[in-house]
Design a protein around this motif. Sequence first.
Motif, mmCIF file in Angstrom:
data_model
loop_
_atom_site.group_PDB
_atom_site.id
_atom_site.type_symbol
_atom_site.label_atom_id
_atom_site.label_comp_id
_atom_site.label_asym_id
_atom_site.label_seq_id
_atom_site.Cartn_x
_atom_site.Cartn_y
_atom_site.Cartn_z
ATOM 1 N N UNK A 88 58.218 3.585 32.219
ATOM 2 C CA UNK A 88 57.171 3.663 33.233
ATOM 3 C C UNK A 88 57.687 4.366 34.486
ATOM 4 N N UNK A 89 58.860 3.985 34.946
ATOM 5 C CA UNK A 89 59.436 4.612 36.139
ATOM 6 C C UNK A 89 59.724 6.089 35.890
ATOM 7 N N UNK A 90 60.271 6.397 34.722
ATOM 8 C CA UNK A 90 60.579 7.791 34.401
ATOM 9 C C UNK A 90 59.314 8.641 34.403
ATOM 10 N N UNK A 91 58.262 8.162 33.762
ATOM 11 C CA UNK A 91 57.016 8.928 33.692
ATOM 12 C C UNK A 91 56.417 9.110 35.085
ATOM 13 N N UNK A 92 56.422 8.050 35.897
ATOM 14 C CA UNK A 92 55.879 8.154 37.255
ATOM 15 C C UNK A 92 56.662 9.148 38.102
ATOM 16 N N UNK A 93 57.943 9.321 37.775
ATOM 17 C CA UNK A 93 58.778 10.271 38.504
ATOM 18 C C UNK A 93 58.728 11.662 37.885
ATOM 19 N N UNK A 94 57.788 11.865 36.951
ATOM 20 C CA UNK A 94 57.581 13.192 36.388
ATOM 21 C C UNK A 94 58.608 13.633 35.371
ATOM 22 N N UNK A 95 59.236 12.677 34.697
ATOM 23 C CA UNK A 95 60.268 13.020 33.718
ATOM 24 C C UNK A 95 59.730 12.871 32.297
ATOM 25 N N UNK A 112 49.431 1.891 28.151
ATOM 26 C CA UNK A 112 49.602 2.292 29.553
ATOM 27 C C UNK A 112 50.577 3.451 29.677
ATOM 28 N N UNK A 113 51.671 3.405 28.925
ATOM 29 C CA UNK A 113 52.664 4.474 28.994
ATOM 30 C C UNK A 113 52.092 5.785 28.479
ATOM 31 N N UNK A 118 50.150 11.285 30.052
ATOM 32 C CA UNK A 118 49.071 12.268 30.157
ATOM 33 C C UNK A 118 48.721 12.550 31.617
ATOM 34 N N UNK A 119 48.671 11.500 32.437
ATOM 35 C CA UNK A 119 48.282 11.663 33.838
ATOM 36 C C UNK A 119 49.305 12.481 34.623
ATOM 37 N N UNK A 120 50.579 12.361 34.259
ATOM 38 C CA UNK A 120 51.637 13.064 34.992
ATOM 39 C C UNK A 120 52.045 14.371 34.314
ATOM 40 N N UNK A 121 51.374 14.728 33.225
ATOM 41 C CA UNK A 121 51.648 16.004 32.570
ATOM 42 C C UNK A 121 53.035 16.107 31.977
ATOM 43 N N UNK A 122 53.552 14.998 31.456
ATOM 44 C CA UNK A 122 54.878 14.998 30.838
ATOM 45 C C UNK A 122 54.768 14.509 29.403
ATOM 46 N N UNK A 123 55.808 14.779 28.630
ATOM 47 C CA UNK A 123 55.791 14.456 27.209
ATOM 48 C C UNK A 123 56.463 13.105 26.946
ATOM 49 N N UNK A 124 55.825 12.337 26.070
ATOM 50 C CA UNK A 124 56.385 11.066 25.606
ATOM 51 C C UNK A 124 56.519 11.155 24.097
ATOM 52 N N UNK A 125 57.754 11.186 23.629
ATOM 53 C CA UNK A 125 58.055 11.321 22.201
ATOM 54 C C UNK A 125 58.866 10.100 21.774
ATOM 55 N N UNK A 126 58.547 9.564 20.598
ATOM 56 C CA UNK A 126 59.239 8.375 20.102
ATOM 57 C C UNK A 126 60.179 8.769 18.976
ATOM 58 N N UNK A 127 61.372 8.214 19.000
ATOM 59 C CA UNK A 127 62.391 8.541 17.998
ATOM 60 C C UNK A 127 62.164 7.723 16.726
ATOM 61 N N UNK A 128 61.110 8.086 15.987
ATOM 62 C CA UNK A 128 60.931 7.557 14.636
ATOM 63 C C UNK A 128 61.637 8.532 13.702
ATOM 64 N N UNK A 129 62.946 8.320 13.545
ATOM 65 C CA UNK A 129 63.806 9.313 12.899
ATOM 66 C C UNK A 129 63.370 9.645 11.490
ATOM 67 N N UNK A 130 62.812 8.664 10.781
ATOM 68 C CA UNK A 130 62.444 8.931 9.387
ATOM 69 C C UNK A 130 61.331 9.969 9.273
#
Length: 347
Positions: A88-95, A112-113, A118-130
């Motif tokens: 949450x903090x990372x996304x709010x800081x534009x990371x 929420x995350x 989406x609101x901060x225009x940053x990418x959120x990717x999850x490490x589902x390695x399989x």
Amino acid sequence: MTRDRMRLAQFGVGRWGNHLLRNFLALESVDVVAVVEPRTAQHATIRDKFHLTPEFNLTADAEAVLADPAVDAVAIATPAATHYPLIKTALKNGKHVLAEKPLTLDVAECEELCQLAAAHGVQLVIDHTYLFHPVVRQGLAVLSEQPLGTLRYGYATRTNLGPVRPDVDALWDLSIHDITIFNHWLGETPIAVTAQGQIWLQGNRASQRLFPTGLADVAWLRLFYPSGFEATIHVSWANPDKQRRLGMVGDRGTLIFDEMQADAPLVLKRGEFTPDGIYFVPTNLAQEAIDIPPSEPLKQVCEHFIDCVTQQQPSLISSGPVGTDLVKVLVALSRSLNQAGQRVAVE
């Protein structure tokens, strides 16, 4: 991001964090500018193992790194219970964020995350390695040709003696892999689940929300899909008989992914019944080992994350919503386990 090289900070250098850091340090398109590890006693070992200079920012101060405008992206490899505040903090800081699975332990937090990203225009990717494993990718290609006929059911076993986690149970730690594969191969998610389990080691790790009686060491799960497909999964971190085997069964054959068979991890076994009076005779029996192109799944994850950031495009493979859907399934499974195996709808 306007720089040619992405400036990344990694949080957590535990068992999986070691693998992540190794991959990011090897990528020419990334500058690892900081590593956050709260276990300060491990700092000297980390510096030595990864040949980090004395000037390199290896710190326990997460807040300072999250606030640093020079950091473009973060990789989160910390215990699951810590994910929500860090992400949450990372996304709010534009990371941009690459987060180890599960995204969080709560569906509302996951949603929420996703909205924050989406609101901060940053990418959120999850490490589902399989999802990046060459066997899983090749398996999807095989299934697209429908060699199994009408799909009937699936099964999976994932057991080993450890590692035992202190933050989530074996259900959350292990079954997410097989659920991910089933969902990906089927192109759908479960609508209901059941789960039963046993606790031996960590009855003292009770949490009223998800783990009211402690952390289950073994679990038996059933997943019910909207198409009528059903899957059973057995997971345990208290069994020295190491197995990592998953199968999908149709009326004309079975596709098997067995990680313990290094020479032939993906096998298509063909066979069906032909009626003969009151009997049923097995026919068209054949076995084929599927060729698998070599690649390291975690490297593919890291490169995919970089591509998503560079192209400013949400992941089409392992996005925040994909991670949220998996958490919905896991939460429903925990509810069922806590209700002695009652069928629970996935909401």
